[in-house]
Design an enzyme around this catalytic site. Structure first.
Site, PDB file in Angstrom:
ATOM      1  N   HIS A  94     -21.156  96.545 -29.263  1.00  0.00           N
ATOM      2  CA  HIS A  94     -21.976  95.920 -30.445  1.00  0.00           C
ATOM      3  C   HIS A  94     -21.004  95.621 -31.617  1.00  0.00           C
ATOM      4  O   HIS A  94     -21.234  96.356 -32.518  1.00  0.00           O
ATOM      5  CB  HIS A  94     -22.971  96.758 -30.736  1.00  0.00           C
ATOM      6  CG  HIS A  94     -24.463  96.175 -31.634  1.00  0.00           C
ATOM      7  ND1 HIS A  94     -25.457  96.428 -31.658  1.00  0.00           N
ATOM      8  CD2 HIS A  94     -24.157  94.934 -32.433  1.00  0.00           C
ATOM      9  CE1 HIS A  94     -26.203  95.639 -32.433  1.00  0.00           C
ATOM     10  NE2 HIS A  94     -25.235  94.741 -32.961  1.00  0.00           N
ATOM     11  N   LEU A 146     -18.022  89.346 -34.499  1.00  0.00           N
ATOM     12  CA  LEU A 146     -17.047  88.954 -34.878  1.00  0.00           C
ATOM     13  C   LEU A 146     -16.975  87.643 -35.578  1.00  0.00           C
ATOM     14  O   LEU A 146     -15.708  87.019 -36.045  1.00  0.00           O
ATOM     15  CB  LEU A 146     -15.810  88.738 -33.536  1.00  0.00           C
ATOM     16  CG  LEU A 146     -15.753  90.269 -32.857  1.00  0.00           C
ATOM     17  CD1 LEU A 146     -14.950  89.908 -31.537  1.00  0.00           C
ATOM     18  CD2 LEU A 146     -14.997  91.230 -33.868  1.00  0.00           C
ATOM     19  N   ARG A 147     -17.859  86.864 -35.873  1.00  0.00           N
ATOM     20  CA  ARG A 147     -18.210  85.795 -36.591  1.00  0.00           C
ATOM     21  C   ARG A 147     -17.541  84.627 -36.115  1.00  0.00           C
ATOM     22  O   ARG A 147     -17.381  83.490 -36.956  1.00  0.00           O
ATOM     23  CB  ARG A 147     -18.076  86.236 -38.172  1.00  0.00           C
ATOM     24  CG  ARG A 147     -18.535  87.329 -38.538  1.00  0.00           C
ATOM     25  CD  ARG A 147     -20.146  87.432 -38.427  1.00  0.00           C
ATOM     26  NE  ARG A 147     -20.622  88.545 -39.373  1.00  0.00           N
ATOM     27  CZ  ARG A 147     -21.856  88.977 -39.144  1.00  0.00           C
ATOM     28  NH1 ARG A 147     -22.710  88.538 -38.246  1.00  0.00           N
ATOM     29  NH2 ARG A 147     -22.347  90.033 -39.951  1.00  0.00           N
ATOM     30  N   ASN A 171     -24.636  86.082 -32.491  1.00  0.00           N
ATOM     31  CA  ASN A 171     -25.339  85.360 -33.512  1.00  0.00           C
ATOM     32  C   ASN A 171     -23.905  84.525 -34.535  1.00  0.00           C
ATOM     33  O   ASN A 171     -23.809  84.809 -35.705  1.00  0.00           O
ATOM     34  CB  ASN A 171     -25.846  86.401 -34.511  1.00  0.00           C
ATOM     35  CG  ASN A 171     -25.136  87.489 -35.006  1.00  0.00           C
ATOM     36  OD1 ASN A 171     -24.198  87.965 -34.390  1.00  0.00           O
ATOM     37  ND2 ASN A 171     -25.869  88.110 -35.908  1.00  0.00           N
ATOM     38  N   ASN A 209     -29.751  96.648 -40.957  1.00  0.00           N
ATOM     39  CA  ASN A 209     -31.008  96.218 -40.176  1.00  0.00           C
ATOM     40  C   ASN A 209     -30.730  96.991 -38.959  1.00  0.00           C
ATOM     41  O   ASN A 209     -29.633  96.388 -38.172  1.00  0.00           O
ATOM     42  CB  ASN A 209     -31.520  95.089 -39.933  1.00  0.00           C
ATOM     43  CG  ASN A 209     -32.144  94.195 -41.508  1.00  0.00           C
ATOM     44  OD1 ASN A 209     -32.334  95.097 -42.186  1.00  0.00           O
ATOM     45  ND2 ASN A 209     -32.275  93.017 -41.306  1.00  0.00           N
ATOM     46  N   ASP A 227     -21.918  98.423 -34.350  1.00  0.00           N
ATOM     47  CA  ASP A 227     -22.413  97.135 -35.049  1.00  0.00           C
ATOM     48  C   ASP A 227     -21.636  96.490 -36.326  1.00  0.00           C
ATOM     49  O   ASP A 227     -22.298  96.263 -37.403  1.00  0.00           O
ATOM     50  CB  ASP A 227     -23.918  97.689 -35.596  1.00  0.00           C
ATOM     51  CG  ASP A 227     -24.889  96.520 -36.112  1.00  0.00           C
ATOM     52  OD1 ASP A 227     -24.473  95.432 -35.943  1.00  0.00           O
ATOM     53  OD2 ASP A 227     -25.774  96.952 -36.720  1.00  0.00           O
ATOM     54  N   PRO A 274     -27.816  92.182 -44.562  1.00  0.00           N
ATOM     55  CA  PRO A 274     -27.543  93.111 -44.202  1.00  0.00           C
ATOM     56  C   PRO A 274     -26.283  93.466 -43.087  1.00  0.00           C
ATOM     57  O   PRO A 274     -25.945  92.528 -42.258  1.00  0.00           O
ATOM     58  CB  PRO A 274     -28.876  93.554 -42.948  1.00  0.00           C
ATOM     59  CG  PRO A 274     -29.205  92.258 -42.546  1.00  0.00           C
ATOM     60  CD  PRO A 274     -28.844  91.118 -43.691  1.00  0.00           C
TER      61      PRO A 274
END
Ligand code: DOR
Length: 424
Positions: free
Chosen positions: A61, A64-65, A95, A278, A305, A322
């Protein structure tokens, strides 16, 4: 390919019940031999007295954007942080922008990561197109393109009908669904519903929001035979639900983040938005329940995360994004729990390497048996250091541990027989 001979490391590999001082010989990308006193004239020698050698870590999880938000992180900076933290396998969340909902985006990640070559990056595909929660993706095409799991990470899938179908379809492909369980009709606030939210008068995110979706997802996995993986569990009732369904033989696994194990909501009073995540950091009783579940085996694995954000995105608690970075701090954080007697070193290796590899059925990681791919980490459990400008590889700094003293440091990371990180 060059040979490496590791001398006198304490080798811990729960996959073969090993915990003793050994030499390890690596040749052609694989573990050639593990023995008492090995010799090899042509090898690079690593003197490992005082170091622990174990299978390198697997993080199922991370964010890495890339593509789309490379001001926070990109594949290269994320992979450099990973190997500096002892990880050689990462599952990156969808995401991104665009999200990983098409084979093209999945292939872009797989190919770019292969070119960088520092570690393995496996994409998690989105569950729904654009992560909008409306229409399921083509699971087969995404799996073929390299996706190892499916999730709308960060945006929980609320439609129970879609979740039911997703569990059935992914089960047919031998894959799994990961869910960020927080019902966003209840969890619309900023921090845990508790002492700190009352003190600061902030809208909150109660544990009930998590418990409801954990219950629903377990029920659906029970009825469909699909595999649900619950991301970043933070509530004690969720743990009870997971225990109950595991007892019934349901395919449910779960992860916990080091920050939910080490911090409680009071951290917000000193670290402010750096401690906003979150699901949120909760009260001390919930943290204690997580530690119990770590001991009794309810929690299958640790995941960081790793969620990089720019400094300007971490302003006030109400407005801040978050997330915390976590790839380089996971080992020292987990070693703190070892020192405090919650888990053994061997259990830590299981949670950070063997078990996450098993959850995803990943080959070539989670074990350093003779013949296996040489993916291992050598760390000094006593070395003190500071994560800061000089030592961090991430583009972001969003962690309460920035510029704080840490204990336990990766000294070498070896990926497929190559040294990809060395502490200087
Ligand atoms: O704290 C979080 N940050 N939780 C999530 O689910 C998403 C993540 C992110 O992408 O920043």
């Amino acid at each position: 390919m060059s040979k490496i001979l590791i001398k006198r490391a304490r080798v811990i590999d729960p996959s073969q019940g090993l915990d003793s001082i050994k030499d390890i010989l690596i040749e052609k990308g694989r573990i050639k031999d593990i023995g008492e006193y090995l010799f090899e004239l042509e090898a690079q020698i690593i003197q490992a007295n005082g170091l622990i050698a174990c299978p390198s870590f697997v993080d199922i999880h991370v964010h890495l954007r890339d593509p789309g938000q490379d001001y926070k992180e990109d594949l290269e900076s994320g992979m450099k942080s990973a190997v500096a933290g002892g990880f050689t396998t990462l599952v990156c969340m969808p995401n991104t922008n665009p999200s990983i909902d098409s084979p093209e985006v999945a292939q872009y990640i797989v190919r770019k990561a292969e070119d960088i070559g520092l570690c393995k990056v496996l994409p998690a595909g989105a569950l729904t197109k654009g992560r909008k929660g409306k229409e399921l993706v083509d699971f087969y095409a995404l799996k073929k393109a390299g996706c190892v799991a499916f999730t709308d990470d960060g945006s929980p899938l609320m439609g129970s009908n879609l979740m039911e179908k997703a569990l059935r379809l992914t089960a047919q492909l031998g894959s799994l669904v990961m869910n960020h369980c927080e019902d966003d009709r209840i969890a619309y606030g900023h921090i845990n519903d508790g002492y700190v939210s009352s003190l600061l008068g902030l809208a909150s995110r109660p544990a009930s929001a998590e418990d409801i979706l954990v219950a629903r997802d377990c029920v659906l996995a029970y009825h469909t035979g699909g595999h649900i993986h619950i991301q970043h569990v933070s509530s004690s009732l969720s743990l009870d639900l997971i225990r109950f369904f595991k007892d019934k033989g349901t395919k449910v696994s779960c992860e916990v983040n080091p920050y939910h194990l080490l911090f409680n909501e009071l951290e917000l009073l000193t670290s402010y938005a750096k401690a906003k995540v979150n699901p949120p950091l909760r009260g001390e009783n919930q943290r204690k329940a997580l530690l119990e579940a770590l001991k009794d085996g309810t929690i299958d694995c640790i995941a960081t995360d790793h969620a990089p954000h720019a400094s300007w995105e971490k302003g006030s608690l109400e407005r801040a994004m978050p997330g915390m970075i976590g790839l380089q701090t996971a080992l020292p954080m987990m070693l703190q729990l070892v020192r405090e007697g919650y888990i053994s070193l061997s259990k830590m290796v299981e949670l950070m390497s063997c078990n996450p590899a098993k959850i995803l059925g990943l080959e070539g990681c989670g074990s350093i048996k003779v013949g296996a791919r040489a993916n291992l980490v050598l760390f000094d459990p006593e070395k003190e250091w500071v994560l800061g400008e000089e030592t961090s590889f991430s583009k972001s700094r969003n962690t309460p541990l920035w510029n704080k003293p840490l204990k336990g440091k990766v000294i070498y990371t070896i990926f497929e027989g190559r040294v990809v990180y060395q502490d200087v």
